[in-house]
Design an enzyme around this catalytic site. Structure first.
Site, PDB file in Angstrom:
ATOM      1  N   GLU A 151       0.884  -1.163  -0.019  1.00  0.00           N
ATOM      2  CA  GLU A 151       0.030  -0.154  -0.037  1.00  0.00           C
ATOM      3  C   GLU A 151       0.969   1.135  -0.092  1.00  0.00           C
ATOM      4  OE1 GLU A 151      -4.091   1.618   2.314  1.00  0.00           O
ATOM      5  OE2 GLU A 151      -2.424   0.815   3.334  1.00  0.00           O
ATOM      6  N   ALA A 292       2.116   0.126  10.862  1.00  0.00           N
ATOM      7  CA  ALA A 292       1.692  -1.145  10.466  1.00  0.00           C
ATOM      8  C   ALA A 292       0.967  -1.389   9.281  1.00  0.00           C
ATOM      9  CB  ALA A 292       0.771  -1.771  11.645  1.00  0.00           C
ATOM     10  N   MET A 293       0.705  -2.526   8.594  1.00  0.00           N
ATOM     11  CA  MET A 293       0.071  -2.526   7.301  1.00  0.00           C
ATOM     12  C   MET A 293      -1.054  -3.866   7.480  1.00  0.00           C
ATOM     13  SD  MET A 293      -0.630  -1.797   4.247  1.00  0.00           S
ATOM     14  CE  MET A 293      -2.011  -2.591   3.436  1.00  0.00           C
ATOM     15  N   HIS A 327      -6.380  -1.321  15.315  1.00  0.00           N
ATOM     16  CA  HIS A 327      -6.591  -0.405  14.053  1.00  0.00           C
ATOM     17  C   HIS A 327      -6.372  -1.338  12.865  1.00  0.00           C
ATOM     18  CE1 HIS A 327      -5.978   3.136  11.405  1.00  0.00           C
ATOM     19  NE2 HIS A 327      -5.362   2.101  10.864  1.00  0.00           N
ATOM     20  N   GLU A 328      -5.383  -2.273  12.856  1.00  0.00           N
ATOM     21  CA  GLU A 328      -5.075  -3.109  11.826  1.00  0.00           C
ATOM     22  C   GLU A 328      -6.199  -4.256  11.657  1.00  0.00           C
ATOM     23  OE1 GLU A 328      -3.138  -1.915   9.646  1.00  0.00           O
ATOM     24  OE2 GLU A 328      -2.253  -0.403  11.004  1.00  0.00           O
ATOM     25  N   GLU A 350      -8.945   4.644   6.555  1.00  0.00           N
ATOM     26  CA  GLU A 350      -8.312   4.982   7.762  1.00  0.00           C
ATOM     27  C   GLU A 350      -9.191   5.543   8.817  1.00  0.00           C
ATOM     28  OE1 GLU A 350      -5.830   3.572   8.134  1.00  0.00           O
ATOM     29  OE2 GLU A 350      -5.156   2.889   6.078  1.00  0.00           O
TER      30      GLU A 350
END
Length: 887
Positions: A151, A292-293, A327-328, A350
């Site tokens: 991303e 993070a992703m 969140h991830e 997001e």
């Protein structure tokens, strides 16, 4: 409205439906090249004689299209391969038109590089803390692990693909690696076969669900893991949840693991859709450009966002790990299952994941006062960027890859989440989540737009969400509500807020929907006043003894009270929630900067908080005062007065809280201790007792005589005080700690502490160190931010950037524009000088600034606003400090 004309997108004649990717001949040393074959199943919707896809820094060897036109299989070789490097595209030309075929295949053989840019398929260096497997690639000092970061637009760096979020497909992946290494991907391992040579194996994985290219991921290295299972059953099974690390670190993954399985179940409940994959893997990556992703099923993290050592880590990292894990995981639904249609709607991913990440953290840790933290960190940070002319709407036109990366910013994440918090508070969280669930059900495995979300929320709530939310999403900026008092009533007026204070009529055209949230009366009860939907309105029956707008700071706006009311609110702070107190201070500080208020009013307000006991309120007060100190730092008299003011404010609380952590002390008390000791020490605590104690503990710790002399949560405070008070010897001791520590957060703490150096010689030595190969590219901005916040070194930092732009700064950081843009913003936004602002503009004029041009605009606006504020309010601040005995 379609933005397609503004997008640099691929032709729509061809759609991918599946990718079969095979990577082999990996050169795990030398040039780190690899060979690959990708077979892409295509739906050719109309006859064409060329295919254009995305490719960046790949060498393409051959291209074939296989079709089954008229039931006759044929293979057609491309007659020409051309590249458009700037647009990151490759075009394959064919001598004859390719027939319409829903089952065609494009087979591309190619070569790529496992780069060191933290983008695409890349390598990370690390120092092993346990004996590594024999085949781990290494040089003299470092070992390597390999992972991906796709991303927003970097899948194209790893393999040729149709790299746009709405061109979803399924993926089959296999990779040939050394036998003693572990490979991971989005899905569980399907099969392991013998490799092409002795010592190699081919690992293949199950096919993924339909998803966007940016969510594909793989990794391999010398990994180990800790494992737990969801308590909830999915298709009759408890899902395995694992945290993977390089060898020797897995036990530090337990805190994240504990959260991950609970949060997976929590989201499955509140979204009313079960987690859709058969596993949840979290991987700690040693070099990482972001935090993070959310790769589906294989979430990758910067080490400080997923690892925590109960014995040696600063407690504040607990908060970070819990939130980032949440969140991830939120993205596994919101972003992965349902993806924004195009990058202009990045906020859908997001903003929502940020809000719901806080929601989950609050669910697991109700004692952490998560929403207070949201107001002091997320909300105030979003305000800061959105109060600049150079801000952008939440939903913003995006043309191509370089533009996309620049909107992974505080507007998409933090303004987006603040606006969602405002809306969820208005609709009620349960109603809001019902609408979200309906949205996810309707669009799962597909793409959606902001309007799709508003429709689902409107259906769930019976309100026209689009009507009142549209300006919040599609217009730039936010309002300030100015209050005027009359007997028994108040009038409220909304207008655009700019930090520079010079709003032009054409910039003040938006009328926002503003939930007023009026608290009034002896009990500070919330009165049903609805929302402000016009420029101005009168509210009657207001109890003059007490009132406050924007209950718990749920609304995304500043409030400007008459000066006397501000003082009264400060005095009545016992009736205010933590969020209200934070908002009061944050608003007063911003209004002082813009000229709607002044520094004297802010100082008078904060003076009344000397007996405050909440960490988050203190954090907001000290952030505001730190910013004033920074802006007025060039005036020695005001600087000295502010230092004395801060010292008087924090000394009673610092003396009371002491140095020792009680065995079962709550999380926020520990954080408050660290904040107060650091502030008091750096302001020159009376009698030097904090400074003396910090030096004593630092000496015992760094000499090795007593490694328990500094509590892990006080390392930052003690190191920063020691560096500020010390010289070369202290600097060398912290630098040595950085080089030798095995603590995951220790390196970050050391880098930030070293930025407190007080002499030009040490500052220049530190800058050389920061740009040496001893500091990972991902961490350079941490040191730069610290030097920029330090009034003794920020000018030296700018001189270093100018002098070394071509030789060190640009070459080292520009391989990944996200990293370069972040570095510049953190290095240059602390100035309060129009002369410096002109110098910055002049330096970058004529350079190719694509990829960080938006950041330069933010720097300019911020510096200009600070300079104007300094000029306007310096005498006011001086007068107040003198009148109150601080000068």
């Amino acid at each position: 409205m379609s933005l397609t004309a503004d997008r640099d997108i691929l032709p729509n004649a061809i759609k991918p439906t599946n990718y079969a990717i095979s990577l082999y001949d990996l050169e795990l040393g030398g040039d780190f090249s690899y060979q690959g074959t990708v077979k892409i199943a295509l739906d050719i919707k109309k006859s064409v004689n060329q295919i254009t896809c995305n490719a960046n820094q790949l060498k393409i060897h051959s291209v074939d299209v296989q079709t089954a036109h008229n039931k006759t299989e044929q293979s057609i070789k491309a007659s020409d391969i051309s590249y458009d490097e700037k647009a990151q595209k490759a075009t394959f030309q064919f001598d004859n038109d390719l027939p319409v075929d829903s089952q065609a295949s494009l087979v591309v053989k190619f070569q790529g590089t496992m780069n060191n840019l933290m983008a695409g398929f890349y390598r990370s260096r690390y120092k092993p803390v346990a004996t590594p497997a024999k085949s781990v690639p290494h040089d003299d000092e470092y070992h390597y692990m390999f992972s991906t970061q796709f991303e927003s637009c970097d899948a194209r760096r790893a393999f040729p693909c149709f790299d746009e979020p709405n061109l979803k497909a399924t993926f089959d992946f296999e990779i040939e690696i050394p036998e003693d290494q572990t490979a991971l991907s989005n899905m569980p391992e399907k099969e392991i076969k013998k490799g092409s040579k002795e010592g190699l194996k081919i690992v293949s994985f199950d096919q993924t669900p339909v998803m966007s290219t940016y969510l594909l991921a793989w990794a391999f290295g010398d990994f180990e893991y800790v494992e737990d299972f969801t308590k909830r059953k999915y298709n009759g099974k408890n899902l395995p949840v694992r945290v993977y690390t390089t060898k020797g670190l897995k036990e530090q993954g337990r805190f994240a693991l504990e959260h991950a399985h609970k949060i997976t179940d929590y989201f499955s409940d509140i979204f009313r859709i079960e987690y859709p994959l058969p596993k949840v893997d979290l991987l700690a990556v040693h070099e990482f450009s972001h935090g993070a992703m959310e790769n589906w099923g294989l979430i990758t993290y910067r080490t400080t966002a997923v690892l925590f050592d109960p014995e040696h880590s600063d407690q504040k990292y607990k908060n970070r790990v819990a939130y980032v894990v949440a969140h991830e995981l939120a993205h596994q639904w919101f972003g992965n299952l349902v993806t924004m249609d195009w990058w202009s709607e990045l906020w859908l991913n997001e903003g929502f994941a940020t809000w719901v990440g806080w929601l989950a953290t609050d669910h697991l840790h109700p004692d952490w006062n998560i929403w207070g933290q949201f107001v002091t960190e997320s909300l105030q940070t979003a305000f800061q960027l959105d109060s600049l002319r150079n801000s952008h709407p939440i939903e913003v036109p995006v043309k191509d890859a370089l533009e996309v990366d620049q909107i992974f910013d505080h507007i998409s994440y933090l303004k987006g989440s603040s606006v969602i918090r405002m809306l969820s508070s208005h609709l009620g969280v349960d109603t809001f989540l019902l609408g979200v669930s309906n949205y996810l059900q309707k669009h799962k495995y597909g793409n959606a737009t902001t309007n799709d979300l508003w429709s689902a929320l409107s259906d769930a709530s019976g309100q026209d969400v689009n009507k009142f939310m549209d300006p919040w999403i599609r217009k730039i900026g936010f309002p300030v509500v100015t209050v005027a008092e009359e007997p028994g009533q108040i009038s409220v007026r909304q207008s655009r807020f700019l930090l520079s204070g010079d709003v032009k009529p054409e910039e003040d055209q938006t009328t926002w929907w503003i939930p007023l949230g009026l608290k009034t009366g002896p009990q500070a009860a919330v009165k049903a006043t609805g929302a402000l939907t016009t420029k101005e309105e009168t509210i009657r029956d207001v109890d003059e003894s007490f009132y406050k707008l924007n209950a718990d700071q749920n609304g995304f706006y500043r409030t400007n009270y008459p000066p006397e009311r501000l003082v009264q609110l400060g005095a009545a702070k016992d009736r205010l929630s933590v969020e209200d107190r934070i908002g009061l201070v944050g608003d007063a500080a911003a209004l002082a900067t813009s000229g709607d208020g002044n520094t004297a009013a802010l100082l008078a307000l904060t003076e009344g908080f000397h007996d405050e006991q909440n960490y988050l309120v203190w954090q907001q007060i000290l952030n505001a005062l730190g910013n004033i100190r920074s802006i007025f730092s060039d005036d020695e008299e005001v600087s000295k007065g502010l230092k004395a003011f801060i010292l008087k404010l924090v000394t009673p609380a610092t003396d009371k809280i002491g140095w020792d952590f009680a065995p079962n002390e709550d999380f926020l008390t520990g954080q408050l201790r660290s904040l107060l000791i650091a502030t008091a020490g750096l302001a020159g605590h009376e009698g030097g007792s904090v400074i003396a104690e910090a030096k004593k503990r630092f000496s015992a710790y760094t000499s090795g005589s007593d490694k328990s002399a500094i509590h892990p949560s006080l390392r930052s405070a003690v190191f920063r005080i020691a560096i500020t008070e010390g010289g070369q010897e202290t600097y060398d001791a912290v630098k040595q700690e950085y080089l030798t520590t095995t603590s995951i957060d220790g390196k970050e703490i050391c880098l930030v502490s070293l930025g407190r150096v007080q002499t030009p010689e040490l500052a220049n030595a530190y800058l050389d160190f920061l740009f040496s190969d001893k500091v990972a590219v991902q961490d350079v901005h941490s040191g730069a931010a610290s030097l920029a916040a330090n009034t003794k070194t920020r000018y030296l930092l700018w001189e270093f950037i100018k002098k070394n732009w071509d030789s060190k700064v640009y070459p080292r950081l520009s391989g990944n524009m996200v990293v370069l843009e972040r570095f510049l913003r953190m290095s240059l936004t602390k100035f309060a000088s129009l002369e410096i602002e002109k110098d910055i503009q002049s330096f970058f004029e004529g350079k190719d600034n694509r990829g960080y041009d938006r950041g330069l605009g933010v720097i300019s606006d911020t510096v200009r606003s600070s300079a104007t504020y300094r000029e306007r309010d310096l005498d006011t601040a001086k007068e107040w400090l003198g009148a109150h005995g601080y000068l």
